[in-house]
Design an enzyme around this catalytic site. Structure first.
Site, PDB file in Angstrom:
ATOM      1  N   CYS A   1      -8.867  -3.081   0.532  1.00  0.00           N
ATOM      2  CA  CYS A   1      -9.552  -4.292   0.048  1.00  0.00           C
ATOM      3  C   CYS A   1      -9.440  -5.466   1.011  1.00  0.00           C
ATOM      4  O   CYS A   1      -9.635  -6.618   0.611  1.00  0.00           O
ATOM      5  CB  CYS A   1      -8.973  -4.702  -1.300  1.00  0.00           C
ATOM      6  SG  CYS A   1      -9.102  -3.421  -2.546  1.00  0.00           S
TER       7      CYS A   1
ATOM      8  N   CYS B   1      -7.154  -1.853 -11.033  1.00  0.00           N
ATOM      9  CA  CYS B   1      -6.236  -1.434  -9.971  1.00  0.00           C
ATOM     10  C   CYS B   1      -5.228  -2.548  -9.681  1.00  0.00           C
ATOM     11  O   CYS B   1      -4.017  -2.318  -9.605  1.00  0.00           O
ATOM     12  CB  CYS B   1      -7.049  -1.071  -8.722  1.00  0.00           C
ATOM     13  SG  CYS B   1      -6.081  -0.340  -7.404  1.00  0.00           S
ATOM     14  N   CYS B   2      -5.707  -3.796  -9.554  1.00  0.00           N
ATOM     15  CA  CYS B   2      -4.799  -4.932  -9.299  1.00  0.00           C
ATOM     16  C   CYS B   2      -3.855  -5.147 -10.477  1.00  0.00           C
ATOM     17  O   CYS B   2      -2.690  -5.489 -10.296  1.00  0.00           O
ATOM     18  CB  CYS B   2      -5.593  -6.211  -9.048  1.00  0.00           C
ATOM     19  SG  CYS B   2      -6.211  -6.391  -7.367  1.00  0.00           S
TER      20      CYS B   2
ATOM     21  N   CYS C   1      -6.319 -11.458  -6.961  1.00  0.00           N
ATOM     22  CA  CYS C   1      -5.887 -10.174  -7.514  1.00  0.00           C
ATOM     23  C   CYS C   1      -5.455 -10.322  -8.963  1.00  0.00           C
ATOM     24  O   CYS C   1      -5.336  -9.331  -9.679  1.00  0.00           O
ATOM     25  CB  CYS C   1      -4.737  -9.605  -6.691  1.00  0.00           C
ATOM     26  SG  CYS C   1      -3.287 -10.661  -6.703  1.00  0.00           S
TER      27      CYS C   1
ATOM     28  N   CYS D   1      -3.902  -5.241   0.383  1.00  0.00           N
ATOM     29  CA  CYS D   1      -3.963  -3.774   0.481  1.00  0.00           C
ATOM     30  C   CYS D   1      -5.059  -3.363   1.469  1.00  0.00           C
ATOM     31  O   CYS D   1      -6.113  -4.001   1.538  1.00  0.00           O
ATOM     32  CB  CYS D   1      -4.294  -3.189  -0.878  1.00  0.00           C
ATOM     33  SG  CYS D   1      -3.097  -3.571  -2.155  1.00  0.00           S
TER      34      CYS D   1
END
Ligand code: SF4
Length: 244
Positions: A211, A120-121, A234, A208
């Site tokens: 997180c 995702c990062c 990240c 985000c």
């Protein structure tokens, strides 16, 4: 115009040592005079980024400023961006991922930050940043040594090899590397710089919303990120491992 590749690593190390006692504006001026608009401040609106922008604007150094908008930022962070643009009289460029959050959920997995936060990062932060760095020679960051154990060896100037295939290096400039959290926040309050209201609710490093958690006193500044995962970065500062 020089490129980061033409800079001699030993010269960078000695200049970095000289900058240890210099004010941030001196380093920012040096970067702008050397690279012009190919040097830029990258910020996620943490305290050090706010100080860096303030130092540049008040010294009349017109460095571009950019941020990464993952599509998963807190409403407070998005509002802060607008407040900062007004306060400083600048435009802050938003880098966005190729896939919207909805497309990512549809094409890869819903809630990817739970099943695979590294991926995702990579999709939402690292890839948009890599594209931007490909157009820059110097990346000015808000890294500070006292943020976490992993950041304790941050140098003021670092050559960062971010694209091995094209052998492209970039110069990372970390003007606030030696500043403490207390110094940063004293500066912000002294100059009345707008900041994220989540800070006053116990959030010390804000990314985000899926997180980021508030932290308790005595924990690392970045302890509230990716709770429950063995992950503290990240990837935007670590995606190719060692700095040179
Ligand atoms: S911080 Fe979380 S939500 Fe944001 S890009 Fe990384 S894994 Fe995804």
């Amino acid at each position: 115009m020089p490129t980061a590749l033409t800079l001699n690593p030993s010269e960078i190390r000695s200049l970095s040592a000289e900058f240890e006692s210099a004010p941030p504006a001196e380093m920012l001026r040096w970067a702008f005079e050397l690279f012009g608009n190919e040097a830029a401040i990258g910020t996620s609106f943490q305290g050090a980024g706010l100080v860096t922008i303030h130092q540049a604007v008040t010294a009349g150094i017109p460095l571009p400023v950019f941020t990464i908008d993952t599509g998963l930022l807190f409403e407070e962070t998005l509002e802060l961006k607008t407040r900062l643009e007004r306060f400083f009289g600048i435009v802050i460029e938003s880098l966005v991922p190729e896939l919207s959050v909805e497309q990512q959920a549809h094409e890869i997995a819903p809630d990817l930050w739970i099943s695979n936060p590294d991926l995702c990062c990579t999709l939402r932060k690292v890839e948009p940043l890599q594209k931007k760095l490909g157009r820059l020679e110097a990346w000015i960051t808000g890294l500070r040594r006292d943020q976490s154990a992993g950041r304790s060896k941050t140098q003021i100037l670092e050559l960062y090899q971010f694209d091995r295939l094209r052998e492209k290096n970039i110069l990372k400039v970390n003007p606030l590397a030696r500043w403490s959290r207390v110094e940063v926040w004293d500066y912000i309050r002294l100059h009345g710089i707008p900041y994220n209201p989540l800070v006053d609710r116990g959030f010390r490093s804000i990314g985000c919303y899926p997180c980021t958690r508030a932290v308790i006193s005595g924990q690392d500044e970045r302890a509230g990120r990716w709770t429950g995962f063995d992950k503290t970065e990240c990837g935007i500062h670590t995606f190719l491992g060692e700095n040179i």
